[in-house]
Structure formats: structure tokens, C-alpha cells
Design a protein around this motif. Structure first.
Motif, PDB file in Angstrom:
ATOM      1  N   GLU A 141       0.812  -1.213   0.000  1.00 39.11           N
ATOM      2  CA  GLU A 141       0.000   0.000   0.000  1.00 39.11           C
ATOM      3  C   GLU A 141       0.845   1.263   0.000  1.00 39.11           C
ATOM      4  OE1 GLU A 141      -3.507   0.019  -0.133  1.00 39.11           O
ATOM      5  OE2 GLU A 141      -3.048  -2.062  -0.640  1.00 39.11           O
ATOM      6  N   PHE A 142       2.134   1.150   0.308  1.00 41.19           N
ATOM      7  CA  PHE A 142       2.980   2.337   0.430  1.00 41.19           C
ATOM      8  C   PHE A 142       4.168   2.316  -0.527  1.00 41.19           C
ATOM      9  CE2 PHE A 142       0.732   2.389   4.493  1.00 41.19           C
ATOM     10  CZ  PHE A 142       0.401   3.733   4.588  1.00 41.19           C
ATOM     11  N   THR A 143       4.061   1.595  -1.611  1.00 40.55           N
ATOM     12  CA  THR A 143       5.140   1.597  -2.596  1.00 40.55           C
ATOM     13  C   THR A 143       5.169   2.926  -3.332  1.00 40.55           C
ATOM     14  OG1 THR A 143       3.710   0.691  -4.308  1.00 40.55           O
ATOM     15  CG2 THR A 143       4.949  -0.902  -2.956  1.00 40.55           C
ATOM     16  N   VAL A 144       6.339   3.254  -3.902  1.00 43.57           N
ATOM     17  CA  VAL A 144       6.467   4.478  -4.695  1.00 43.57           C
ATOM     18  C   VAL A 144       5.467   4.453  -5.850  1.00 43.57           C
ATOM     19  CG1 VAL A 144       8.018   5.803  -6.178  1.00 43.57           C
ATOM     20  CG2 VAL A 144       8.882   4.807  -4.044  1.00 43.57           C
ATOM     21  N   ARG A 145       5.290   3.288  -6.452  1.00 46.27           N
ATOM     22  CA  ARG A 145       4.339   3.174  -7.565  1.00 46.27           C
ATOM     23  C   ARG A 145       2.912   3.496  -7.119  1.00 46.27           C
ATOM     24  NH1 ARG A 145       3.241  -2.344 -11.105  1.00 46.27           N
ATOM     25  NH2 ARG A 145       1.664  -1.471 -12.504  1.00 46.27           N
ATOM     26  N   ARG A 146       2.526   2.955  -5.965  1.00 46.81           N
ATOM     27  CA  ARG A 146       1.185   3.238  -5.448  1.00 46.81           C
ATOM     28  C   ARG A 146       1.030   4.725  -5.121  1.00 46.81           C
ATOM     29  NH1 ARG A 146      -3.092   0.665  -2.586  1.00 46.81           N
ATOM     30  NH2 ARG A 146      -4.719   2.257  -2.553  1.00 46.81           N
ATOM     31  N   MET A 147       2.070   5.340  -4.590  1.00 43.31           N
ATOM     32  CA  MET A 147       2.006   6.759  -4.260  1.00 43.31           C
ATOM     33  C   MET A 147       1.855   7.619  -5.513  1.00 43.31           C
ATOM     34  SD  MET A 147       1.888   6.831  -1.050  1.00 43.31           S
ATOM     35  CE  MET A 147       1.113   5.203  -1.114  1.00 43.31           C
ATOM     36  N   ARG A 148       2.510   7.184  -6.599  1.00 41.78           N
ATOM     37  CA  ARG A 148       2.348   7.937  -7.852  1.00 41.78           C
ATOM     38  C   ARG A 148       0.901   7.934  -8.312  1.00 41.78           C
ATOM     39  NH1 ARG A 148       7.516   5.270 -10.210  1.00 41.78           N
ATOM     40  NH2 ARG A 148       9.146   6.738  -9.592  1.00 41.78           N
ATOM     41  N   GLY A 149       0.203   6.837  -8.016  1.00 41.16           N
ATOM     42  CA  GLY A 149      -1.211   6.773  -8.357  1.00 41.16           C
ATOM     43  C   GLY A 149      -2.039   7.775  -7.574  1.00 41.16           C
ATOM     44  N   LEU A 150      -1.557   8.157  -6.377  1.00 38.20           N
ATOM     45  CA  LEU A 150      -2.259   9.132  -5.554  1.00 38.20           C
ATOM     46  C   LEU A 150      -1.915  10.578  -5.920  1.00 38.20           C
ATOM     47  CD1 LEU A 150      -1.794   7.529  -2.018  1.00 38.20           C
ATOM     48  CD2 LEU A 150      -3.862   7.513  -3.412  1.00 38.20           C
ATOM     49  N   GLN A 151      -0.909  10.757  -6.769  1.00 36.52           N
ATOM     50  CA  GLN A 151      -0.414  12.106  -7.051  1.00 36.52           C
ATOM     51  C   GLN A 151      -1.499  13.062  -7.538  1.00 36.52           C
ATOM     52  OE1 GLN A 151       3.115  12.155  -9.430  1.00 36.52           O
ATOM     53  NE2 GLN A 151       3.180  14.375  -9.596  1.00 36.52           N
ATOM     54  N   PRO A 152      -2.360  12.672  -8.486  1.00 38.92           N
ATOM     55  CA  PRO A 152      -3.387  13.622  -8.936  1.00 38.92           C
ATOM     56  C   PRO A 152      -4.323  14.065  -7.807  1.00 38.92           C
ATOM     57  CG  PRO A 152      -3.185  11.807 -10.488  1.00 38.92           C
ATOM     58  CD  PRO A 152      -2.377  11.428  -9.289  1.00 38.92           C
ATOM     59  N   ARG A 153      -4.703  13.141  -6.926  1.00 35.82           N
ATOM     60  CA  ARG A 153      -5.608  13.504  -5.840  1.00 35.82           C
ATOM     61  C   ARG A 153      -4.905  14.402  -4.821  1.00 35.82           C
ATOM     62  NH1 ARG A 153      -9.640  15.822  -3.930  1.00 35.82           N
ATOM     63  NH2 ARG A 153     -10.452  15.043  -1.936  1.00 35.82           N
ATOM     64  N   ILE A 154      -3.638  14.116  -4.514  1.00 39.78           N
ATOM     65  CA  ILE A 154      -2.895  14.977  -3.584  1.00 39.78           C
ATOM     66  C   ILE A 154      -2.753  16.376  -4.167  1.00 39.78           C
ATOM     67  CG2 ILE A 154      -0.675  15.331  -2.439  1.00 39.78           C
ATOM     68  CD1 ILE A 154      -0.399  12.270  -2.308  1.00 39.78           C
ATOM     69  N   THR A 155      -2.445  16.456  -5.461  1.00 34.05           N
ATOM     70  CA  THR A 155      -2.343  17.764  -6.126  1.00 34.05           C
ATOM     71  C   THR A 155      -3.665  18.515  -6.031  1.00 34.05           C
ATOM     72  OG1 THR A 155      -0.662  16.917  -7.644  1.00 34.05           O
ATOM     73  CG2 THR A 155      -1.844  18.913  -8.320  1.00 34.05           C
ATOM     74  N   GLU A 156      -4.758  17.817  -6.241  1.00 33.17           N
ATOM     75  CA  GLU A 156      -6.077  18.433  -6.160  1.00 33.17           C
ATOM     76  C   GLU A 156      -6.353  18.955  -4.751  1.00 33.17           C
ATOM     77  OE1 GLU A 156     -10.474  17.181  -7.787  1.00 33.17           O
ATOM     78  OE2 GLU A 156      -9.366  15.676  -6.661  1.00 33.17           O
ATOM     79  N   ILE A 157      -6.016  18.179  -3.748  1.00 32.86           N
ATOM     80  CA  ILE A 157      -6.221  18.599  -2.357  1.00 32.86           C
ATOM     81  C   ILE A 157      -5.396  19.847  -2.047  1.00 32.86           C
ATOM     82  CG2 ILE A 157      -5.760  17.934   0.045  1.00 32.86           C
ATOM     83  CD1 ILE A 157      -6.543  15.054  -0.784  1.00 32.86           C
ATOM     84  N   VAL A 158      -4.142  19.859  -2.478  1.00 34.26           N
ATOM     85  CA  VAL A 158      -3.283  21.020  -2.257  1.00 34.26           C
ATOM     86  C   VAL A 158      -3.874  22.257  -2.925  1.00 34.26           C
ATOM     87  CG1 VAL A 158      -1.036  22.029  -2.837  1.00 34.26           C
ATOM     88  CG2 VAL A 158      -1.163  19.697  -1.910  1.00 34.26           C
TER      89      VAL A 158
END
Length: 411
Positions: free
Chosen positions: A119-136
């Protein structure tokens, strides 16, 4: 080529709180001066802890790494005197330890961590990037709409990682004020033991309710995944412990890095400009801020399982051992001119995320959040500045995780 820095700006000094144990004291961005002296003169010393029992403070980089990596000689199992543990019943203590990766040795730690690693791999985190950007961006929009001044802690640094971990874990964001306040108090070293114990009980009761909901109807979040894929391997107490740790660590650490890191950049305008204007400078800058600030001043206290010697100092079996990350990350034996912030340096090898078996599981998520949030903030508000004199910035002197109470800014 190293960046040519002008003389550093004032560091917003904060006198160390005298009732905080020496090895946890901070002076603004820095460890207490006495701790830097201890590192250079002795390396290891027996000092008082916040719990009344003495602890061996290990301060040098290589020695800190040795202690954290050596699971055969040092245990992370919680000591009874820590954080209200002695005020709990034996049954309550067992429940508090269950699932808490920070307080588990192998093989229990290895078994639980294996279930979470994917659940915390770099690859999985990249998948979260658009949502984190949106939250920011949503929080930057809200700050811009409200206009200056703003409290960067309350309006930006705290809510962003809180919302990210809530969505990832499956915690209602509407509960954020409750769990933020509770977690902040749990990390307050000045609270009486009975109050600490009551906070532990309240925290577990809250998370037990969310776990029960996930067990009845697992969603697509991490709690749901754990129930669906590992429900027959995990006890309810372990599920509660895992979720508690992820929720607390998922917002407290990153939020304090965002607040304190922004203040550090504001005090070094040339380095702030690099982070704002050069996308390639962001990742190295985040590593340097992690090293320089070391918001987790000291890692989880270890217990020596047998007589050992560290940096020439004998440590008897059963002794408490503190690894002081803040001094290790500035050790001149491992980093040149470590007392200076330099976002152009290669800060690889720092121990801000720990080392060895207990290296921070959420490090890829924390790095991504910071790599998105810092430049986005600085680009949205290129005139960002302190709204109060540097000396009035409110630090949190009694907290296990170093940070700011508030950060008034204008633009």
C-alpha cells in the motif's frame, strides 16, 4: 556546484523548555546546544528521561544507525513507564501494543508490515499524485479567497496530510478536529500520566468503532483492504492498532514538516526561490529539510537486551536507549557543515525516517506530499512572508514531534 548562499537569516530562536528532557530539547530549528556538545565530546551519555528513569542518549550518526538496525541487541517493545502505559491495566497494555508497528519486534513486526508494504510503494504513491495535487490546490484556493493573513498551520500544513490519510485509510474527514486534537495531546510530553492513559483509551475506542464498521462493510480504502485480504490473519486489536498508528503518523509528521519547512525556507529566501522556480530542486530540497529539521527529535526508545557497548560507553542489559535523530542528522562525521540548511546538497543517508527494520513505512507518501505542497504554495504566493516578527512564531516545545503551533503569513 554548491549554491552560493548569503549569510543566513535569523533562525527564529526558541529557548528550550526546561522541563523537557535534554535529549528532546530544541532551540528553534536546532537541537539544544548541549546535545551537539554531547555528540562531539562523548557520543553517548546517561541522561534523565521524561518518565523519571534514566536513558542512554546515542547522538552520533553511525551509532544511531547501529542501534536502530540491531534488532538482536535492542528491542522496541514499549517500556511500562512510557506515555501513560503504567496507568493502564495489563489487558489494556496488551491491546495498546497490538498492531502498533513502532512497538513490535520481529517476527510480529515483519508479519504485519508485510500486509501493508504494497500500500505504500512508490508506484502506489504515484497513483495518488493527482488527488494529492487536487487537495493542495483546493486549500490554496481557499487561502487565496480568504485573503491574507493566514495561519499556514491551520489552513494548509495540517489539513492537507489529514485529508490524504483520511481518504487513504477510510476515516471520516468530518472527525478531523477530534482526532487532530487528541493526537496532539497524546504527543504532549507535559501531560500527566493519567491523562495520557485516558487519551490512549479514547483513541482506541474511536478507532475500534471505525474498524467494526469496516469489518461489517469493507470499503475500497486501506482498512477495507486489510479486512478483505487479511481479516482472518489479523485480530481486531491488531486492526485497531495498525489504523491508529497510520492515522496519527499520517498527519502529525507531514503537517509539522510542511509548517516548519516553510518557516525554514522563509528564513533562507535564496533557497526558497530554488524550490519555487526549479522543479529539479524540489526532491533534494525535501531531503535536506528532512535532515535539517529532524522533526522526530528522537526515535522510539529501545531496551538493551544484553550488555552492549556503543561508542565506547558500556550499556547494561535492561537499560533504556534513545536514538537522537536530530543530532545524528547534523553529525560532522556524516555530513559537511550540517548545521547549515543547503537544499542543493545531497542529503542521502539521513535518518529522519529512521533506519533498518522500523524505517518509516509511509516515507514515500510523506515525500510525495511535500514535493507537491512546497512548490505549489510558493508559486501560488510568490510574495509569501511572515505576518509577525520571527521571534513571535509559536513553536511546540513539549511535543514529541517538533513543530509549530501556528505560522501567521501574508502575501
Amino acid at each position: 556546484m554548491p549554491h552560493d548562499h548569503p549569510a543566513p537569516a535569523p533562525q527564529c530562536p526558541m529557548g528550550a523548555a526546561p522541563d523537557v528532557p535534554l535529549f528532546l530539547r530544541r532551540d528553534g530549528f536546532d537541537p539544544a546546544p548541549e546535545m551537539a556538545a554531547l555528540r562531539e565530546e562523548e557520543g553517548v551519555r546517561l541522561v534523565p528521561s521524561m518518565f523519571g528513569t534514566p536513558v542512554y542518549a546515542v547522538t552520533r550518526h553511525e551509532a544511531v544507525k547501529t542501534v536502530m538496525a540491531d534488532t538482536s541487541r535492542f528491542s522496541v517493545a514499549p517500556r511500562e513507564e512510557e506515555f501513560g502505559m503504567s496507568a493502564l491495566t495489563e489487558e489494556e497494555r496488551a491491546r495498546v501494543v497490538a498492531g502498533n508497528l513502532l512497538g513490535l519486534d520481529a517476527p510480529e513486526h515483519t508479519r504485519l508490515r508485510r500486509m501493508l508494504t504494497s500500500e505504500f510503494t512508490v508506484r502506489r504513491m504515484r497513483g495518488l499524485q493527482p488527488r494529492i495535487t487536487e487537495i493542495v490546490e483546493e486549500h490554496l484556493d481557499a487561502m487565496a479567497a480568504a485573503g491574507p493573513p493566514a495561519d499556514l498551520v491551520a489552513d494548509f500544513a495540517l489539513p492537507i496530510p489529514s485529508l490524504v490519510i483520511c481518504e487513504l485509510l477510510g476515516v471520516p474527514y468530518a472527525d478531523r478536529a477530534e482526532f487532530q486534537e487528541r493526537t496532539g495531546r497524546q504527543l504532549d510530553l507535559s501531560l500527566p500520566e493519567e491523562e495520557q492513559a485516558e487519551l490512549l483509551r479514547d483513541s482506541r475506542a474511536y478507532m475500534a468503532g471505525l474498524v467494526a464498521r469496516a469489518q461489517a462493510r469493507p470499503g475500497e480504502d486501506m482498512l477495507g483492504m486489510l479486512v478483505r485480504e487479511h481479516g482472518d490473519e489479523l485480530t481486531t486489536d491488531e486492526l485497531v492498532g495498525i489504523a491508529e498508528l497510520l492515522l496519527a503518523a499520517g498527519h502529525e509528521t507531514t503537517s509539522n514538516m510542511l509548517g516548519l519547512g516553510t518557516l525554514a525556507l522563509l528564513r533562507h529566501p535564496d533557497q526558497l526561490a530554488l524550490v519555487r522556480d526549479d522543479p529539479t530542486a524540489v526532491a533534494p530540497a525535501v531531503e535536506e529539510l528532512l535532515r535539517y529539521l529532524s522533526i522526530v527529535t528522537a526515535g522510539v526508545t529501545r531496551t538493551a537486551l544484553r550488555d552492549v557497548e556503543i561508542d565506547g560507553v558500556p550499556i547494561p542489559a535492561g537499560s533504556a536507549v534513545a536514538v537522537v535523530l536530530a543530532t545524528a542528522n547534523r553529525d560532522p562525521r556524516s555530513v559537511d557543515d550540517g548545521e547549515r540548511l543547503d537544499v542543493t546538497r545531497t542529503a542521502a543517508g539521513h535518518v529522519a525516517f529512521g533506519h533498518g527494520l522500523h524505517h518509516c513505512l509511509g516515507a514515500p507518501l510523506a515525500r510525495m506530499e511535500m514535493q507537491i505542497a512546497f512548490p505549489a504554495l510558493l508559486r501560488r504566493f510568490p510574495g509569501l512572508a511572515l505576518a509577525v516578527p520571527c521571534e513571535e512564531v509559536a513553536f511546540r516545545p513539549h511535543h514529541f514531534i517538533h513543530g509549530l503551533r501556528s505560522l501567521p503569513v501574508r502575501w
